[in-house]
Design a protein around this motif. Sequence first.
Motif, PDB file in Angstrom:
ATOM      1  N   UNK A   1       0.830  -1.214   0.000  1.00 13.27           N
ATOM      2  CA  UNK A   1       0.000   0.000   0.000  1.00 13.27           C
ATOM      3  C   UNK A   1       0.858   1.256   0.000  1.00 13.27           C
ATOM      4  N   UNK A   2       1.947   1.236   0.735  1.00 15.23           N
ATOM      5  CA  UNK A   2       2.826   2.406   0.780  1.00 15.23           C
ATOM      6  C   UNK A   2       3.460   2.676  -0.580  1.00 15.23           C
ATOM      7  N   UNK A   3       3.786   1.628  -1.308  1.00 15.67           N
ATOM      8  CA  UNK A   3       4.380   1.812  -2.638  1.00 15.67           C
ATOM      9  C   UNK A   3       3.353   2.330  -3.642  1.00 15.67           C
ATOM     10  N   UNK A   4       2.081   2.052  -3.382  1.00  9.05           N
ATOM     11  CA  UNK A   4       1.023   2.550  -4.272  1.00  9.05           C
ATOM     12  C   UNK A   4       0.501   3.913  -3.846  1.00  9.05           C
ATOM     13  N   UNK A   5       1.030   4.479  -2.764  1.00  6.70           N
ATOM     14  CA  UNK A   5       0.517   5.743  -2.239  1.00  6.70           C
ATOM     15  C   UNK A   5       0.574   6.897  -3.238  1.00  6.70           C
ATOM     16  N   UNK A   6       1.573   6.985  -4.128  1.00  3.00           N
ATOM     17  CA  UNK A   6       1.569   8.082  -5.111  1.00  3.00           C
ATOM     18  C   UNK A   6       0.292   8.142  -5.957  1.00  3.00           C
ATOM     19  N   UNK A   7      -0.326   7.006  -6.214  1.00  2.28           N
ATOM     20  CA  UNK A   7      -1.573   7.002  -6.977  1.00  2.28           C
ATOM     21  C   UNK A   7      -2.649   7.780  -6.227  1.00  2.28           C
ATOM     22  N   UNK A   8      -2.813   7.477  -4.935  1.00  3.98           N
ATOM     23  CA  UNK A   8      -3.833   8.168  -4.139  1.00  3.98           C
ATOM     24  C   UNK A   8      -3.531   9.658  -4.019  1.00  3.98           C
ATOM     25  N   UNK A   9      -2.252   9.997  -3.852  1.00  5.16           N
ATOM     26  CA  UNK A   9      -1.869  11.409  -3.749  1.00  5.16           C
ATOM     27  C   UNK A   9      -2.235  12.163  -5.026  1.00  5.16           C
ATOM     28  N   UNK A  10      -1.976  11.556  -6.171  1.00  6.63           N
ATOM     29  CA  UNK A  10      -2.317  12.204  -7.434  1.00  6.63           C
ATOM     30  C   UNK A  10      -3.817  12.314  -7.629  1.00  6.63           C
ATOM     31  N   UNK A  11      -4.569  11.326  -7.134  1.00  7.94           N
ATOM     32  CA  UNK A  11      -6.032  11.409  -7.225  1.00  7.94           C
ATOM     33  C   UNK A  11      -6.562  12.613  -6.456  1.00  7.94           C
ATOM     34  N   UNK A  12      -5.965  12.871  -5.294  1.00  9.94           N
ATOM     35  CA  UNK A  12      -6.441  13.968  -4.454  1.00  9.94           C
ATOM     36  C   UNK A  12      -5.970  15.318  -4.978  1.00  9.94           C
TER      37      UNK A  12
END
Length: 470
Positions: free
Chosen positions: A300-311
Motif C-alpha cells: 500500500x505504501x508503494x502505491x501511495x503516489x496514486x492516491x496522492x495524485x487522485x487527491x
Amino acid sequence: MNPSARRRLTLANSVVGAVVVALDGTVLTVAQPTLRRDLDASFAQVRWTNTGYLIAVAGLLVFAGRLGDRYGHQQVFAVGMVGFGAASAGIGLAPDIGWVIGLRVAQGVFGALSQPATLGMLRAAHPPDRLGMPIALRTSAIGLAAAGGPLLGGALVTQLGWRPVFFLNVVPALLMAALALTVRDAPRARGSAAGLDLPGAALLAVALVALVRSLVVLPATGLTTATVLGPVVAAAATAAFVRHERRAASPLVPSGLLGSPTVGAALGTLVCASAALFGTLFVSTYYLQDVLGLDPLQSSLRALPLAVMMVLGAPVSAVLLRRHGPRRTTGTAMLLLLLGVLLLSRLDRASTDPAIGAGFLLLGAGFVAVMVSATAVVVRCASAGSAGVAGGLQQTAMNIGPTVGVAVATTLVGLAGVDMGPAPTVLAALTAIGALSALRLPGRGDAPVTERRPAGHPPGDAAREVRTRR
C-alpha cells in the motif's frame, strides 16, 4: 435560499455523498477476513457481499438518474442516503452472513439512487462551463476516501472488530439527507412530465446485470455455459433496449444522449481508463505481494503516489480542461495512464521503490484527469432535465470498467502461474483504445451541443443551454 448558498450546500452534498459510498466499499474490503471468521462464512459467501452490491447498483443507476430528473435530485439523493445509512447500520448488527449479503444488495439499491443524483445536483446548480471544478473536488474527495478508507478501516477492525466500521457512514448519511431536503431544486432542474419508461429500464437492467454477473464470476468459474450465456443475453437485451428507445414516446435515455458521438466517446474512455487502472492495480498488487513477498502495508505504501495524485491532481485537471479542452486533456491523460501501465508491467525482483512509485504516480495522474474531463463532458452534454440520466450513464461506465479490468487481470494472471503473463499487454491495449476514443471528444474551441430540452421548458433556460460556453 440564495443561489450562492444553494451551490455551496449542493457541492457539499455531492462530495460527502460520493465519499460515503466510496468509503463503505474500501472498509468492507479490509473487514472481510475478520467478518468471514466471525460469521463462519465461506469464501464464496463473502465474495457475494461484493457481487450482490455490484449487480444491484449496475442495474439501477440509469433508472435512478431518471427518477432524479423527474422528482428532483435532492429528494432522490435524500432517500438514497437514508437507505444507505440504514443498511450500513444493519450490516453492523447482522447475525449471519445471509443478512450481510441481503443488506449489501439493499446498499446497492440505495447507492444507485444517490450516486447519479450527486452529479445531477451539480449540473442543476452550476452553469455547464463551470462544472469542471465541482466535479474535480468530488473526484478528489473520492480519491481521499479510497486512500484513507483502508487505513481507517484497518485501525477500527484491529481495535474493535469488523462491526463498528459499518457505523462510520450512518451519521454522515443522515446528515446529508437532512441537508438535501433543505435545498429545493432550482426550477430548471425539476423533472419533466416524461414517463419513467419502465420497459426500457427493465431491458437495460437485464443487459447490465447479465454482463456484470458474468464478469464477476468468470475468474472463479472459468468459461462455463453460464459465463458464455451472460454476454449473449446482455447483447440481446442491449439490442432490444436500443430498438425500444428509438420508438418510445418518453425514452429512458433521451435520443440526444443515446445517439451522441461525444457522450459515447466520453463513456468509452471512462470504461477503458477504469478497466486499465483497476486491472493494473490487481496485477501489480499480486506481483508485489506474491512474487516480491511484500506485506499488504508495504504494498500500500508503494502505491501511495496514486492516491496522492487522485487527491491533488483533480483540481489541476479542471484547470487544464478549461485551458486546453476535453480532447487534448483526456488524450494526454490516457497517454500518461498507458505509460503507467507499461512501467508497472516491467516489474521484476530488481525493481526499485522509485520506479514502482513512478508507475503508480503515472496511473494516478492519468486516471484522475480522464475522470474529471470525461465526466464533465458527459454531464454538460445533457440538459438540466436529463442530468440524472447522464450521471447514471457515467456511474454505469465507472462500474463496468473496473469489473472488466479485474476480470481480465484475474483470469490472465491465474493462467500465467507466477508471472504476470499477458494481462499487462491486454490492459495496455484497453488503454490505447481509450486514447483513440478520446480523440472524438470536443476540442477547446468546440463547445458541445447539449441535448435538446423537452417542449414546455422556459425559453430563456433552453436558450442558455443550446450551447455550453467555452
